[in-house]
Scaffold this motif. Sequence first.
Motif, PDB file in Angstrom:
ATOM      1  N   THR A   1      -4.148  49.515  14.138  1.00  0.00           N
ATOM      2  CA  THR A   1      -3.780  50.561  15.077  1.00  0.00           C
ATOM      3  C   THR A   1      -2.337  50.308  15.532  1.00  0.00           C
ATOM      4  O   THR A   1      -1.824  49.194  15.396  1.00  0.00           O
ATOM      5  CB  THR A   1      -4.728  50.565  16.283  1.00  0.00           C
ATOM      6  OG1 THR A   1      -4.642  49.296  16.952  1.00  0.00           O
ATOM      7  CG2 THR A   1      -6.174  50.794  15.844  1.00  0.00           C
ATOM      8  N   PRO A   2      -1.658  51.323  16.075  1.00  0.00           N
ATOM      9  CA  PRO A   2      -0.244  51.158  16.426  1.00  0.00           C
ATOM     10  C   PRO A   2       0.029  50.037  17.427  1.00  0.00           C
ATOM     11  O   PRO A   2       1.136  49.479  17.442  1.00  0.00           O
ATOM     12  CB  PRO A   2       0.121  52.524  17.018  1.00  0.00           C
ATOM     13  CG  PRO A   2      -0.818  53.483  16.369  1.00  0.00           C
ATOM     14  CD  PRO A   2      -2.109  52.721  16.221  1.00  0.00           C
TER      15      PRO A   2
ATOM     16  N   THR B   1       0.342  52.534   5.988  1.00  0.00           N
ATOM     17  CA  THR B   1      -0.088  53.417   7.059  1.00  0.00           C
ATOM     18  C   THR B   1      -1.355  54.155   6.627  1.00  0.00           C
ATOM     19  O   THR B   1      -1.733  54.132   5.442  1.00  0.00           O
ATOM     20  CB  THR B   1       1.007  54.436   7.364  1.00  0.00           C
ATOM     21  OG1 THR B   1       1.216  55.246   6.191  1.00  0.00           O
ATOM     22  CG2 THR B   1       2.308  53.739   7.741  1.00  0.00           C
TER      23      THR B   1
END
Length: 223
Positions: free
Chosen positions: A138-139, A114
């Motif tokens: 990115t998420p 992360t």
Amino acid sequence: MCVAALALIAAQVLGAQAHSLDEVDAMLGDKEKYFQIIDEPAPDFKLQSSDGRAVQLADLRGKVLILHFIYTSCPDVCPLHTERLAQIQAMVNSTPMKDRVRFVTITTDPSKDTPEVLGDYAAARGLDTANWLFLTTTPDQPEDTTRKLAEAFGHKFSKTDDGLQMHGIVTHAIDKGGRWKANFHGLNFDSVNLVTFVNALTNDVGVPHGHEKKSWWSWIWDW
């Protein structure tokens, strides 16, 4: 690094002023067996930095990029690769090239790496993030996004059952226009040769004769 030491590097590496990128390529082709000319558009990306910012290749136009792929739980070669580039960053940052170069580390294990983990990874190694980016997905991106990006750069990070990844070691050099110019393979290349190549890219030595910017190495050489 002092001026005298840099002058010695210039004398050892250049020998004479290079007037074109072709000449630098030829010189490194003769001197550096781990050097590979590429010269094609760099694969595009849009990722997330360790401080949560969206970063895409277009955002980095105008800077020479030294880019590589790692994953932070790698037990062996990834830490060595990062350490090697940290030494090269120290060489670059001791010159006026510091503001013209960005080091870019991209994780191939984004589910674990992360932004916070990448920030801790850099901090634990005392890395200078003034011109070094650490990127993850990115998420909303698929988990294999950066592994596919690594594959677009010509090498695979293949996940194994124990959570490790089988992979090679490549350092990619991208010019200010986003063009992927060369690879330096493994960890045994001469750091000075990579710095010389970066210098050529930062100073646009590929422009026609009579229109070159005078490179910083030239000033050192003249001095």
